[in-house]
Scaffold this active site. Sequence first.
Site, PDB file in Angstrom:
ATOM      1  N   CYS A   2       0.835  -1.183   0.000  1.00 14.06           N
ATOM      2  CA  CYS A   2       0.000   0.000   0.000  1.00 14.06           C
ATOM      3  C   CYS A   2       0.872   1.235   0.000  1.00 14.06           C
ATOM      4  O   CYS A   2       1.396   1.659   1.032  1.00 14.06           O
ATOM      5  CB  CYS A   2      -0.940   0.011   1.206  1.00 14.06           C
ATOM      6  SG  CYS A   2      -2.095   1.395   1.159  1.00 14.06           S
ATOM      7  N   GLU A 118      -2.928  -0.380  -6.779  1.00 10.63           N
ATOM      8  CA  GLU A 118      -1.796  -1.258  -7.087  1.00 10.63           C
ATOM      9  C   GLU A 118      -1.525  -1.129  -8.572  1.00 10.63           C
ATOM     10  O   GLU A 118      -2.424  -0.791  -9.343  1.00 10.63           O
ATOM     11  CB  GLU A 118      -2.116  -2.732  -6.786  1.00 10.63           C
ATOM     12  CG  GLU A 118      -2.538  -3.053  -5.376  1.00 10.63           C
ATOM     13  CD  GLU A 118      -1.381  -3.115  -4.387  1.00 10.63           C
ATOM     14  OE1 GLU A 118      -0.233  -2.793  -4.780  1.00 10.63           O
ATOM     15  OE2 GLU A 118      -1.640  -3.481  -3.235  1.00 10.63           O
TER      16      GLU A 118
END
Length: 257
Positions: A2, A118
């Site tokens: 993250c 992502e």
Amino acid sequence: MCGRYALAKDPAGLAEEFDARDATDGALDTPEYNVAPTLTIPGVVDRHPRDDDGTPDPSAVERSVRAMRWGLVPSWAKDLSVGNRLINARAESLTEKPAFRRAAASRRCLVPADGWYEWLRDGKHKTPYFMTFRADSDLAGHSLALAGLWETWRPEKGADPLVSTTIVTTDSAGPLTEVHHRMPLVIPAARWAEWLDPDNDDPTDLLAPSEEILAAIEMRQVSSKVNNVRNHGAELVEEVHEVPEQQGLDLEAVNPS
DNA sequence: CCAGACGTTGTT
DNA sequence: GTCTGG
DNA sequence: CCAGACGTTGTT
DNA sequence: GTCTGG
């Protein structure tokens, strides 16, 4: 992992959602659909209130939303830049690592997010995906409460403390493994108090991803505009279908239904 | 003892 | 600050 | 996380 | 290639 996320809610909205006092003091820039490390972000904490002398009242706990710099700056750091690389903490080792163990035992927080990004790479090309609660799930519209740790750091003795934070990661699970092998730890609302409890010095039971949360998350391809941190708008989380043949990630197959 | 690290990720 | 390595 | 810099000298 | 900045 993250390293980038989106957050549309303002501090007042977060205070309401987390039943907390807004202590962000106007330090935040929201909405921000492209939150990057080193930015000032909101974190939710539970703390024992302190009197005028700074003595904590162990019988009471107050929940607040605070402004924090993303990138944990340990108390012993010589300068702020130490935090630039401490943007994530591995769930598997955070109770042992010197940089994180103190915070893991008593300074855990929740970092509210609408979802996180992502990237899949194909040579030079990077295709972004956005992970968020499915529109048809019970959790739609709620914040993802990302597990975090926080610290205070003073540039010199007596100076105002800088509050900073790091986001906890775990191995990916379920469909999310298609896009990356690490993901942020998302704490279900039923366990927020347990995660935030400043008197609970062992978070071990909370470090595994929740099945309920995993089942509620979907992923969608989004515009590569998110790659550049100068772009900030709501269009960054909207679904796109750019050059799908370059990637071959079959979202119909990987999203739960 | 002192010096130096203290972290995660991805990529090969 | 605290731990690890030399 | 991704994007973008990464450097010195002398001259204006 | 690697580091810094956002």
